[in-house]
Design a protein around this motif. Sequence first.
Motif, PDB file in Angstrom:
ATOM      1  N   GLY A  50     -51.448  57.689 -37.389  1.00 45.27           N
ATOM      2  CA  GLY A  50     -52.325  58.292 -36.391  1.00 45.27           C
ATOM      3  C   GLY A  50     -53.154  57.241 -35.658  1.00 45.27           C
ATOM      4  O   GLY A  50     -52.643  56.551 -34.775  1.00 45.27           O
ATOM      5  N   PRO A  51     -54.438  57.099 -36.035  1.00 45.02           N
ATOM      6  CA  PRO A  51     -55.314  56.204 -35.261  1.00 45.02           C
ATOM      7  C   PRO A  51     -54.810  54.771 -35.126  1.00 45.02           C
ATOM      8  O   PRO A  51     -54.947  54.185 -34.044  1.00 45.02           O
ATOM      9  N   HIS A  52     -54.249  54.218 -36.199  1.00 41.30           N
ATOM     10  CA  HIS A  52     -53.822  52.820 -36.077  1.00 41.30           C
ATOM     11  C   HIS A  52     -52.640  52.678 -35.120  1.00 41.30           C
ATOM     12  O   HIS A  52     -52.563  51.708 -34.358  1.00 41.30           O
ATOM     13  N   ALA A  53     -51.725  53.623 -35.159  1.00 42.60           N
ATOM     14  CA  ALA A  53     -50.599  53.597 -34.212  1.00 42.60           C
ATOM     15  C   ALA A  53     -51.103  53.799 -32.785  1.00 42.60           C
ATOM     16  O   ALA A  53     -50.662  53.120 -31.853  1.00 42.60           O
ATOM     17  N   GLN A  54     -52.051  54.729 -32.637  1.00 43.48           N
ATOM     18  CA  GLN A  54     -52.615  54.975 -31.297  1.00 43.48           C
ATOM     19  C   GLN A  54     -53.336  53.723 -30.788  1.00 43.48           C
ATOM     20  O   GLN A  54     -53.266  53.389 -29.602  1.00 43.48           O
ATOM     21  N   ASP A  55     -54.035  53.032 -31.698  1.00 42.05           N
ATOM     22  CA  ASP A  55     -54.665  51.756 -31.317  1.00 42.05           C
ATOM     23  C   ASP A  55     -53.628  50.775 -30.790  1.00 42.05           C
ATOM     24  O   ASP A  55     -53.844  50.115 -29.766  1.00 42.05           O
ATOM     25  N   ARG A  56     -52.516  50.652 -31.499  1.00 41.05           N
ATOM     26  CA  ARG A  56     -51.480  49.699 -31.066  1.00 41.05           C
ATOM     27  C   ARG A  56     -50.894  50.109 -29.713  1.00 41.05           C
ATOM     28  O   ARG A  56     -50.524  49.258 -28.900  1.00 41.05           O
ATOM     29  N   GLY A  57     -50.795  51.429 -29.501  1.00 39.43           N
ATOM     30  CA  GLY A  57     -50.315  51.894 -28.190  1.00 39.43           C
ATOM     31  C   GLY A  57     -51.303  51.552 -27.081  1.00 39.43           C
ATOM     32  O   GLY A  57     -50.926  51.055 -26.014  1.00 39.43           O
ATOM     33  N   LEU A  58     -52.574  51.793 -27.356  1.00 41.35           N
ATOM     34  CA  LEU A  58     -53.619  51.496 -26.373  1.00 41.35           C
ATOM     35  C   LEU A  58     -53.691  49.991 -26.100  1.00 41.35           C
ATOM     36  O   LEU A  58     -53.859  49.558 -24.948  1.00 41.35           O
ATOM     37  N   GLU A  59     -53.567  49.210 -27.143  1.00 41.94           N
ATOM     38  CA  GLU A  59     -53.572  47.751 -26.985  1.00 41.94           C
ATOM     39  C   GLU A  59     -52.447  47.317 -26.032  1.00 41.94           C
ATOM     40  O   GLU A  59     -52.650  46.477 -25.144  1.00 41.94           O
ATOM     41  N   ALA A  60     -51.278  47.909 -26.205  1.00 43.47           N
ATOM     42  CA  ALA A  60     -50.151  47.563 -25.325  1.00 43.47           C
ATOM     43  C   ALA A  60     -50.443  47.967 -23.882  1.00 43.47           C
ATOM     44  O   ALA A  60     -50.114  47.234 -22.940  1.00 43.47           O
ATOM     45  N   VAL A  61     -51.079  49.129 -23.697  1.00 47.45           N
ATOM     46  CA  VAL A  61     -51.447  49.558 -22.345  1.00 47.45           C
ATOM     47  C   VAL A  61     -52.431  48.561 -21.726  1.00 47.45           C
ATOM     48  O   VAL A  61     -52.312  48.182 -20.556  1.00 47.45           O
ATOM     49  N   ALA A  62     -53.389  48.117 -22.525  1.00 47.24           N
ATOM     50  CA  ALA A  62     -54.386  47.166 -22.016  1.00 47.24           C
ATOM     51  C   ALA A  62     -53.722  45.856 -21.599  1.00 47.24           C
ATOM     52  O   ALA A  62     -53.993  45.319 -20.521  1.00 47.24           O
ATOM     53  N   ASN A  67     -44.840  51.346 -35.248  1.00 50.67           N
ATOM     54  CA  ASN A  67     -43.947  50.337 -34.669  1.00 50.67           C
ATOM     55  C   ASN A  67     -43.323  50.787 -33.359  1.00 50.67           C
ATOM     56  O   ASN A  67     -42.821  49.949 -32.597  1.00 50.67           O
ATOM     57  N   GLY A  68     -43.360  52.076 -33.084  1.00 52.61           N
ATOM     58  CA  GLY A  68     -42.742  52.577 -31.856  1.00 52.61           C
ATOM     59  C   GLY A  68     -43.656  52.539 -30.647  1.00 52.61           C
ATOM     60  O   GLY A  68     -43.205  52.321 -29.517  1.00 52.61           O
ATOM     61  N   TYR A  69     -44.956  52.739 -30.875  1.00 51.35           N
ATOM     62  CA  TYR A  69     -45.869  52.884 -29.731  1.00 51.35           C
ATOM     63  C   TYR A  69     -46.034  51.623 -28.889  1.00 51.35           C
ATOM     64  O   TYR A  69     -46.129  51.722 -27.653  1.00 51.35           O
ATOM     65  N   PRO A  70     -46.108  50.446 -29.491  1.00 52.72           N
ATOM     66  CA  PRO A  70     -46.327  49.270 -28.618  1.00 52.72           C
ATOM     67  C   PRO A  70     -45.256  49.138 -27.534  1.00 52.72           C
ATOM     68  O   PRO A  70     -45.573  48.988 -26.345  1.00 52.72           O
ATOM     69  N   GLN A  84     -52.078  44.246 -43.877  1.00 53.77           N
ATOM     70  CA  GLN A  84     -52.639  45.099 -42.828  1.00 53.77           C
ATOM     71  C   GLN A  84     -53.095  44.253 -41.639  1.00 53.77           C
ATOM     72  O   GLN A  84     -53.681  43.186 -41.832  1.00 53.77           O
ATOM     73  N   THR A  85     -52.839  44.742 -40.448  1.00 50.81           N
ATOM     74  CA  THR A  85     -53.385  44.096 -39.257  1.00 50.81           C
ATOM     75  C   THR A  85     -54.072  45.156 -38.404  1.00 50.81           C
ATOM     76  O   THR A  85     -53.660  46.315 -38.398  1.00 50.81           O
ATOM     77  N   ALA A  86     -55.115  44.748 -37.715  1.00 53.58           N
ATOM     78  CA  ALA A  86     -55.885  45.658 -36.873  1.00 53.58           C
ATOM     79  C   ALA A  86     -55.588  45.371 -35.407  1.00 53.58           C
ATOM     80  O   ALA A  86     -55.638  44.228 -34.966  1.00 53.58           O
ATOM     81  N   ALA A  87     -55.283  46.421 -34.680  1.00 53.92           N
ATOM     82  CA  ALA A  87     -55.034  46.277 -33.243  1.00 53.92           C
ATOM     83  C   ALA A  87     -56.258  45.701 -32.555  1.00 53.92           C
ATOM     84  O   ALA A  87     -57.370  45.799 -33.071  1.00 53.92           O
ATOM     85  N   PHE A  88     -56.041  45.108 -31.413  1.00 58.08           N
ATOM     86  CA  PHE A  88     -57.072  44.468 -30.574  1.00 58.08           C
ATOM     87  C   PHE A  88     -57.576  43.158 -31.176  1.00 58.08           C
ATOM     88  O   PHE A  88     -58.281  42.415 -30.516  1.00 58.08           O
ATOM     89  N   ALA A 126     -44.686  39.353 -30.821  1.00 56.80           N
ATOM     90  CA  ALA A 126     -45.920  39.616 -31.557  1.00 56.80           C
ATOM     91  C   ALA A 126     -46.588  40.831 -30.936  1.00 56.80           C
ATOM     92  O   ALA A 126     -46.550  41.019 -29.726  1.00 56.80           O
ATOM     93  N   LEU A 127     -47.201  41.647 -31.784  1.00 57.44           N
ATOM     94  CA  LEU A 127     -47.999  42.770 -31.289  1.00 57.44           C
ATOM     95  C   LEU A 127     -49.451  42.356 -31.354  1.00 57.44           C
ATOM     96  O   LEU A 127     -49.956  42.114 -32.422  1.00 57.44           O
ATOM     97  N   CYS A 128     -50.046  42.269 -30.221  1.00 56.17           N
ATOM     98  CA  CYS A 128     -49.539  42.382 -28.860  1.00 56.17           C
ATOM     99  C   CYS A 128     -50.094  41.182 -28.124  1.00 56.17           C
ATOM    100  O   CYS A 128     -51.197  40.737 -28.373  1.00 56.17           O
ATOM    101  N   ASP A 129     -49.312  40.611 -27.253  1.00 51.70           N
ATOM    102  CA  ASP A 129     -49.786  39.468 -26.484  1.00 51.70           C
ATOM    103  C   ASP A 129     -49.178  39.513 -25.087  1.00 51.70           C
ATOM    104  O   ASP A 129     -48.443  40.453 -24.757  1.00 51.70           O
ATOM    105  N   GLY A 130     -49.503  38.509 -24.294  1.00 52.54           N
ATOM    106  CA  GLY A 130     -49.008  38.493 -22.929  1.00 52.54           C
ATOM    107  C   GLY A 130     -47.495  38.487 -22.853  1.00 52.54           C
ATOM    108  O   GLY A 130     -46.898  39.153 -22.004  1.00 52.54           O
ATOM    109  N   ALA A 131     -46.866  37.744 -23.766  1.00 53.30           N
ATOM    110  CA  ALA A 131     -45.407  37.650 -23.739  1.00 53.30           C
ATOM    111  C   ALA A 131     -44.754  39.002 -24.035  1.00 53.30           C
ATOM    112  O   ALA A 131     -43.621  39.245 -23.624  1.00 53.30           O
TER     113      ALA A 131
END
Lengths: 563, 563
Positions: free
Chosen positions: A155-167, A218-221, A524-528, A543-548
């Motif tokens: 839930g929240p951690h996956a959503q964080d990773r999705g939001l991070e990718a959007v950012a 792993n799917g959201y990013p 464990q890793t934390a988004a952002f 890498a989740l998530c970077d410019g590349a």
Amino acid sequence: MAAELTAHQLIDRHRPTLDQALETIRTRAYWSPHPEHPKAYGENGSLDTAAGKAAFDALLGTRLDLGQPGTDDWVGGEVSPYGVELGVTYPHADVDVLLPAMRAGQKAWRDAGPELRAMVCLEILKRISDRTMEFAQAVMHTSGQAFMMAFQAGGPHAQDRGLEAVAYAYAEQVRTPDTAEWTKPQGKRDPLALTKRFTPVPRGIGLVIGCNTFPTWNGYPGLFASLATGNAVLVKPHPRAVLPLALTVQAARAVLAEAGFDPNLVALATERPGEGIAKTLATRPEIRIIDYTGSTSFGDWLEANARQAQVFTEKAGVNTVIVESTDDYQGMLSNLAFSLSLYSGQMCTTPQNLLIPREGIRTDQGAKSYDEVTADLARAVDGLLGDDARANALLGAIVNPDVKARLEAAAGLGEVALASREVTNPDFPDAVVRTPVIVKLDGAKPDDEAAYTSECFGPVSFAVAVDSADHAVRLLRHSIREKGAMTVGAYTNDTQVEEAVREVCLEEAAQLSLNLTGGVYVNQTAAFSDFHGSGGNPAANAALCDGAFVANRFRVVEVRREA
Amino acid sequence: MAAELTAHQLIDRHRPTLDQALETIRTRAYWSPHPEHPKAYGENGSLDTAAGKAAFDALLGTRLDLGQPGTDDWVGGEVSPYGVELGVTYPHADVDVLLPAMRAGQKAWRDAGPELRAMVCLEILKRISDRTMEFAQAVMHTSGQAFMMAFQAGGPHAQDRGLEAVAYAYAEQVRTPDTAEWTKPQGKRDPLALTKRFTPVPRGIGLVIGCNTFPTWNGYPGLFASLATGNAVLVKPHPRAVLPLALTVQAARAVLAEAGFDPNLVALATERPGEGIAKTLATRPEIRIIDYTGSTSFGDWLEANARQAQVFTEKAGVNTVIVESTDDYQGMLSNLAFSLSLYSGQMCTTPQNLLIPREGIRTDQGAKSYDEVTADLARAVDGLLGDDARANALLGAIVNPDVKARLEAAAGLGEVALASREVTNPDFPDAVVRTPVIVKLDGAKPDDEAAYTSECFGPVSFAVAVDSADHAVRLLRHSIREKGAMTVGAYTNDTQVEEAVREVCLEEAAQLSLNLTGGVYVNQTAAFSDFHGSGGNPAANAALCDGAFVANRFRVVEVRREA
């Protein structure tokens, strides 16, 4: 048809969240807009735990009709690792119909521009967040994660990773301005003057190939990175973990339609047993981006064969923890015991090899021999999992028969320091629940090398006796270089050893956690803030998530004319 | 050994330039720190035109000893397209010695960090800039460019592209902070707190494979992008254009040494005739990044075979200009005539196919038939090149016999609207100087299609009669999709046609110049503002310069520990 959700409404609602995400990927301080306590759900339109469970139960045995074009059959046969047959069927697509339909809406989506696309993505994440408790059930009953972890990580951690990718996607697209006035002096003559317009354009259709263990995390990013950069996205879930991604596609399609875009910009591709559509899809000319999480062999196949696409892979590695010395022996044991136990070690980040000097280690409780460290760690795991209720809450269920087979075979690889035991789950008597096994190996014996240099995904760890800290560092380097690593851990209070480990991680590009003894774990890793993988060793090319991760999902087209 | 150039000195000297470059890639307004008037050279330590010529003359017939390890021979056999034998020999390397030597300095270079690396790169560019007039001669006598173009494109414009790459590389590396404090609230318990350290780490050794026509302009982006991101760089020049890149490597090695770094971080790899070392080097495990400019076939080979490396290619395309209507007929003709003539069309950006409706076009001088447009364009080229001195100054020399052969064969492909003529160069009687040929083809004739859909690199253009603007747009789309395009031009005052052309360019990812009638040409791009290529069509998988060009040349390694 007028959009029910206007750009203005979406920007009002989500721009502050995007701005905070943009700020946080710069500072990498702690932040999340997605609460990770169950009590936070049930207000402002979100489902609480019971309502989430009810929503999930209502899905069982139904046909999940996403309204996709080209649907030629209904397929599905997920059985929960907890024993429940989900009985949900999903659209099976004629890809010759579905793929062209997915392209129909791409122009409007491209023309929406980076900000509106980000806002739509954040609205999708908001809808998913509201249904977090339903997703928690869906993730639990496909991955075998225990409920609390399925809720948090799925839930929240996956959503964080999705939001991070959007950012990241947004930031990358707006690095180039929409327009520029270019005026070049020409001495006494009039200057040359051009007006230039820059447009981020998508590559085509992104394909997300989901995994069994972390379908949303792993799917959201990849999904959100591709969508936010203007691409359509086809989601091909793992056949044993369709539901969480099907619900994700459902949410995305609803929001796209409400915002006035073609819902076919996001679609689901499920398969019949043994159909193996991933290879077919991955090499279609329409597919220009692939995000994949899974086995090394198929990841390598994609990198070699899906040449028309940008391919982002998270494959498998062999994760190492070097245990050289510690100022907090109990903290180290507790921390490691938790890392080995969480989700029965079925994480790409779980430590596999614990490298321990055969002469023992220095600790705040005096010198401890290799045998003592191993026995104390075994006791720590036993203590952590001694209570069946807590064991169930931590371990979850074994996700599939392959993991169970590897676990059973591991005991034959060396002396067993901690035997795996069966745990009964009173709520789900059919669940296969096992505590981890720890096997002692000798880093100087060539016979043992085959065992600890291969990935053994699941609740299996090797306590490898090494000659010295130097030997451990050499083995670490070899292991990262040859097999890759998603994580590396080290316990040492010797600055030279720390520096040597750090240098290996810098040279071989692996993410390092040092001396963790509290409530943060190497797996464990934390988004952002934390990078997941480095993209620089064989375990993953991204890498989740970077410019590349986002920069090559779109291109910028310039149109210039005289001013 | 203490560095002669300290970090402090370098930052004092170059940080303002980097800051201006960082600002300009955001605004994409006009800017360059490298003057493009010869008169600007000769002060502040730079060579003036005569001194540059003298420095070049002094190089002829000498051995350029770069002091590289593993040098096992001296090779070189460049003959200027203007007829001069350069007689310079260069180190030939035993790569089993050279490549390990190049890695020896990588740790110190990595630990220098993004800012100091950028400063060292800018100092290298400054040294090159001071020798611009020497480079002008070297570029002229390897590429065959006329002096003024060799000076501008090979000097300041190439330096601009190098600086642009440094700016992108720096910006990308500092998106993640050096350190972060991460504190996660835990309700009533103590927060979780971690200290995180982030380090950009290089991939390994970058390989730059240079081209014959623009050794510096096309070589600098990859060279500086890789170096600025912490990689060592091996430069493999085209055998006919070694000198400009050898001088570049010389400058880089000198600056690295003065700044206290290992000069072997930048090295040259030259080859014996027919040795073909590019394939060998490109597949060495030490080579992790490749920048290539050249033929499509070898670019495709690299993308398929150099799997251990990030591969950035600029290959070949078929560039199209649609001529539909214009408000400035004379301006259009003059602009096109210049574009076709500059450097005898030996640019990857030169228009090849001019698509002209067979019924003619609307202009400010009334309707013009297809035949009239073609004849008027031929006359414009003739007028531009009628004076031999001006012709020599614009055309330069034919770079190699293949181009001459294609030019001679082109006349047989259709009706010749403008015949190529020989121009004598009084200063260099052996130079092969030719004016462009324009051949009339029919876009409705399948027999003609083979000609205009293949790349014909050199001073050859096809005036293709098309049925309509729609037909032109369809051919444009087909051509970009199948063959790629570095540039697209269009002349139209019909908003629908403009929109259709623009849409094709957005969908097929090609850079579009609209209605250029003044002093900017479709085949020219300016660093910091224009993208060179899009990276999204078959002509090139990368664009100069954007985030994607730099983001995957390094990875970020995180080391975290409890705070």
